[in-house]
Design a protein around this motif. Structure first.
Motif, PDB file in Angstrom:
ATOM      1  N   TYR A  60       0.209   6.853  -4.543  1.00 34.35           N
ATOM      2  CA  TYR A  60      -0.438   6.015  -3.547  1.00 34.35           C
ATOM      3  C   TYR A  60       0.009   4.562  -3.704  1.00 34.35           C
ATOM      4  CZ  TYR A  60      -3.684   9.937  -3.037  1.00 34.35           C
ATOM      5  OH  TYR A  60      -4.237  11.177  -2.822  1.00 34.35           O
ATOM      6  N   ASP A  62      -0.877   0.742  -3.975  1.00 34.14           N
ATOM      7  CA  ASP A  62      -2.017   0.105  -4.647  1.00 34.14           C
ATOM      8  C   ASP A  62      -3.106  -0.283  -3.651  1.00 34.14           C
ATOM      9  OD1 ASP A  62      -0.049  -1.686  -7.173  1.00 34.14           O
ATOM     10  OD2 ASP A  62      -0.806   0.367  -7.115  1.00 34.14           O
ATOM     11  N   LYS A  65      -5.235   2.934  -2.999  1.00 31.96           N
ATOM     12  CA  LYS A  65      -5.659   3.763  -4.121  1.00 31.96           C
ATOM     13  C   LYS A  65      -7.176   3.739  -4.269  1.00 31.96           C
ATOM     14  CE  LYS A  65      -2.497   3.553  -7.154  1.00 31.96           C
ATOM     15  NZ  LYS A  65      -1.600   3.093  -8.263  1.00 31.96           N
TER      16      LYS A  65
END
Length: 124
Positions: A60, A62, A65
């Motif tokens: 993912y 950041d 996430k």
């Protein structure tokens, strides 16, 4: 060739949720990594999430996430992106992509097949 069709986009308020789908057809995509990307007006297309062919490996950005979850159902030839706690900065055209050269840490340049995109708009 692989054909990809995204769906599930729409208008949602901050904090809301959406679930995007990507339906694949054509050559077997089961063995390919698949990914989600997005592009906001005036910005480059950016990576959102990727999933390996077996669904074991996920990655993912950041910025998403903990809020977004990528998954796939190879029996249904479909990939999903569950998006929770949406923010105005998530507003973009969301694309799914796949291809034989892609891995879970690939940039967009390793993806050979792209859908047309589905619009996600998050109002503040």
């Amino acid at each position: 060739q692989v054909q990809l069709v995204e769906s599930g986009g729409g208008l949602v308020q901050t904090g809301g949720s959406l679930r995007l789908s990507c339906a694949a057809s054509g050559r077997t995509f089961t063995f390919y990594t698949m990914g989600w990307f997005r592009q906001a007006p005036g910005k480059d297309r950016e990576f959102v999430a990727a999933i390996s062919w077996g669904g074991v490996i996920t990655r993912y950005a950041d910025s998403v996430k903990g809020r977004f979850t990528i998954s796939r159902d190879n029996a249904k030839n479909t990939m999903y992106l569950q998006m929770n706690s949406l923010k105005p900065e998530d507003t973009a055209l969301y694309y799914c992509a796949t291809g034989p050269r892609a891995t879970s840490d690939s940039s967009r340049y390793q993806y050979d097949y792209w859908g047309q995109g589905t619009q996600v708009t998050v109002s503040s």
